[in-house]
Write a protein that holds these residues in place. Structure first.
Motif, PDB file in Angstrom:
ATOM      1  N   VAL A 126      13.221-148.702  42.345  1.00 56.89           N
ATOM      2  CA  VAL A 126      12.629-149.784  41.268  1.00 56.89           C
ATOM      3  C   VAL A 126      11.177-150.156  41.871  1.00 56.89           C
ATOM      4  O   VAL A 126      11.059-150.610  42.785  1.00 56.89           O
ATOM      5  CB  VAL A 126      13.529-150.521  40.885  1.00 56.89           C
ATOM      6  CG1 VAL A 126      13.065-151.434  39.945  1.00 56.89           C
ATOM      7  CG2 VAL A 126      14.932-149.833  40.509  1.00 56.89           C
TER       8      VAL A 126
ATOM      9  N   LEU B 209      10.003-154.567  35.308  1.00 51.87           N
ATOM     10  CA  LEU B 209      10.688-153.573  36.294  1.00 51.87           C
ATOM     11  C   LEU B 209      10.600-152.108  35.582  1.00 51.87           C
ATOM     12  O   LEU B 209      10.693-151.878  34.524  1.00 51.87           O
ATOM     13  CB  LEU B 209      12.195-154.043  36.488  1.00 51.87           C
ATOM     14  CG  LEU B 209      12.451-155.504  37.050  1.00 51.87           C
ATOM     15  CD1 LEU B 209      14.007-155.691  37.046  1.00 51.87           C
ATOM     16  CD2 LEU B 209      11.730-155.444  38.592  1.00 51.87           C
ATOM     17  N   TYR B 210      10.326-151.215  36.507  1.00 48.18           N
ATOM     18  CA  TYR B 210      10.375-149.767  36.079  1.00 48.18           C
ATOM     19  C   TYR B 210      11.214-148.856  37.149  1.00 48.18           C
ATOM     20  O   TYR B 210      11.096-149.227  38.139  1.00 48.18           O
ATOM     21  CB  TYR B 210       8.664-149.068  36.065  1.00 48.18           C
ATOM     22  CG  TYR B 210       7.898-150.160  35.190  1.00 48.18           C
ATOM     23  CD1 TYR B 210       7.537-149.975  34.017  1.00 48.18           C
ATOM     24  CD2 TYR B 210       7.273-151.368  35.898  1.00 48.18           C
ATOM     25  CE1 TYR B 210       6.870-150.707  33.466  1.00 48.18           C
ATOM     26  CE2 TYR B 210       6.299-152.118  35.034  1.00 48.18           C
ATOM     27  CZ  TYR B 210       5.966-151.705  33.679  1.00 48.18           C
ATOM     28  OH  TYR B 210       5.216-152.502  33.186  1.00 48.18           O
ATOM     29  N   ASN B 211      11.479-147.815  36.582  1.00 47.97           N
ATOM     30  CA  ASN B 211      11.937-146.924  37.485  1.00 47.97           C
ATOM     31  C   ASN B 211      10.759-145.877  38.051  1.00 47.97           C
ATOM     32  O   ASN B 211       9.543-145.757  37.266  1.00 47.97           O
ATOM     33  CB  ASN B 211      12.739-145.815  36.707  1.00 47.97           C
ATOM     34  CG  ASN B 211      13.941-146.288  36.373  1.00 47.97           C
ATOM     35  OD1 ASN B 211      14.814-147.196  37.307  1.00 47.97           O
ATOM     36  ND2 ASN B 211      14.833-145.830  35.179  1.00 47.97           N
TER      37      ASN B 211
ATOM     38  N   CYS C  93      14.683-149.812  32.356  1.00 48.26           N
ATOM     39  CA  CYS C  93      13.083-149.618  32.730  1.00 48.26           C
ATOM     40  C   CYS C  93      12.336-149.803  31.465  1.00 48.26           C
ATOM     41  O   CYS C  93      12.606-149.487  30.323  1.00 48.26           O
ATOM     42  CB  CYS C  93      13.110-148.135  32.973  1.00 48.26           C
ATOM     43  SG  CYS C  93      10.971-147.656  33.350  1.00 48.26           S
TER      44      CYS C  93
ATOM     45  N   LEU D 132      18.032-149.045  34.856  1.00 47.00           N
ATOM     46  CA  LEU D 132      17.333-149.023  36.521  1.00 47.00           C
ATOM     47  C   LEU D 132      17.905-148.490  37.316  1.00 47.00           C
ATOM     48  O   LEU D 132      19.340-148.741  37.399  1.00 47.00           O
ATOM     49  CB  LEU D 132      17.033-150.479  36.759  1.00 47.00           C
ATOM     50  CG  LEU D 132      15.830-151.221  35.629  1.00 47.00           C
ATOM     51  CD1 LEU D 132      15.845-152.732  35.739  1.00 47.00           C
ATOM     52  CD2 LEU D 132      14.487-150.831  35.862  1.00 47.00           C
ATOM     53  N   GLN D 133      17.424-147.870  38.350  1.00 52.79           N
ATOM     54  CA  GLN D 133      17.964-147.260  39.598  1.00 52.79           C
ATOM     55  C   GLN D 133      16.888-147.058  40.621  1.00 52.79           C
ATOM     56  O   GLN D 133      15.983-146.705  40.356  1.00 52.79           O
ATOM     57  CB  GLN D 133      18.776-145.886  39.241  1.00 52.79           C
ATOM     58  CG  GLN D 133      17.999-144.734  38.377  1.00 52.79           C
ATOM     59  CD  GLN D 133      18.861-143.700  37.845  1.00 52.79           C
ATOM     60  OE1 GLN D 133      19.922-143.637  38.568  1.00 52.79           O
ATOM     61  NE2 GLN D 133      18.400-142.820  37.002  1.00 52.79           N
TER      62      GLN D 133
END
Length: 299
Positions: free
Chosen positions: A48, A56-58, A37, A44-45
């Motif tokens: 997202v 990209l972020y959580n 993240c 990342l999971q």
């Protein structure tokens, strides 16, 4: 020291050279970009999300940041362009069946061959930064650019939602592309601020007009009442109701007093009074035309 017969100086000791630019490890930077993240630096999971710059972020990290801007130390630097959840797009990622929790990403052992959580549903290639990945702005589905080109279509093969070419957005673009996107976001933000200011000024003007209308309406009954009272006092014949007779009587009394005062001021002369007066002597031969006046021809 050198030049004293005991040692021979080297060139690096005599000539100052420009220091070489320290470049970060590109492999480690790639892993940090595609496996972690950008805000919380955690792996990342799902779920997202992606921002307007393609980072990209959580999703839970973005929510924590919006609730508390001090939740992450460099949040204002990384997410300065994110003010609401509308500024990010939730992605629909295809899970990698080869991924296991034991293969959890870690920059400390990136050289051991890391396995990504997500893959392209068309080519089955891992989303690890080696291939260019994109997402559809209309639905959020993620594919590799190569796989999307292999299946040319105007509808998403996962959710069957239509899209256009301009709806294909690159994930984690190059720094040059990110700067272009950042400038575009600033321009859009400035335009939104101008629109918001114009709409707020229009709403303020509308409220002022409504307030002025209410004030004029509130004054109208008082003006009508005043006009009605004036009209009623000036025309007694139009009165009706309980107080009509009393007002008429007062007006009539005033008129009579005015006539009496006028008649008292304009007194009749004796000659005029003699015309209308009656004589006690009935043998008077004068006519009413010469009665009470001097006439040499009178008998």
């Amino acid at each position: 020291m050198g030049n004293d017969g005991g040692s021979i100086p080297k060139r690096i000791e005599l000539v100052k050279e420009k220091q070489k630019e320290v470049r970060p490890d590109q492999n480690a930077l790639k892993i940090a970009t595609w496996f972690f993240c950008a805000l919380s630096k955690r792996p990342l999971q799902d779920p997202v999300v992606v921002c307007g710059l393609g980072k990209l972020y959580n999703k839970d990290a973005v929510i924590e940041y919006l609730l508390n801007k001090n939740a992450y130390g460099d949040g204002d630097t990384i997410c300065s362009h994110i003010s609401t959840m509308k500024d990010v797009k939730t992605l629909k990622l295809a899970a990698n069946p080869a991924f296991k929790d034991s293969n959890e990403a870690s920059i400390a052992h990136f050289d051991q061959g890391m396995v990504s959580r997500f893959i392209c549903p068309i080519t089955m290639k891992e989303m690890n930064g080696k291939l260019k990945f994109v997402y559809l702005e209309t639905c959020g589905c993620v594919f590799s650019e190569q796989g999307l080109k292999e299946v040319p279509s105007s509808t998403c093969i996962q959710c069957n939602k239509s899209f256009k070419q301009e709806n294909i957005i690159t994930i984690n673009p190059s720094p040059v592309e990110q700067e272009q996107l950042r400038a575009l976001l600033r321009q859009e933000s400035a335009e939104d601020n101008v629109i918001a200011e114009s709409s707020s000024s229009a709403s303020r003007n509308k409220r002022k007009r409504e307030d002025n209308g209410e004030q004029s309406i509130s004054k109208k009954p008082a003006i009508e009442l005043e006009v009605g009272v004036t009209a009623s006092s000036s025309s007694p014949s139009t009165h009706s109701g309980i107080g009509g007779n009393s007002v008429t009587a007062v007006v009539n009394q005033k008129v009579q007093e005015h006539l009496v005062n006028a008649s008292s001021k304009n007194k009749q002369s004796k000659a005029i009074q003699s015309i209308y007066s009656q004589k006690k002597d009935k043998n008077v031969t004068e006519s009413y035309l010469v009665r009470g006046t001097f006439n040499r021809y009178a008998a």
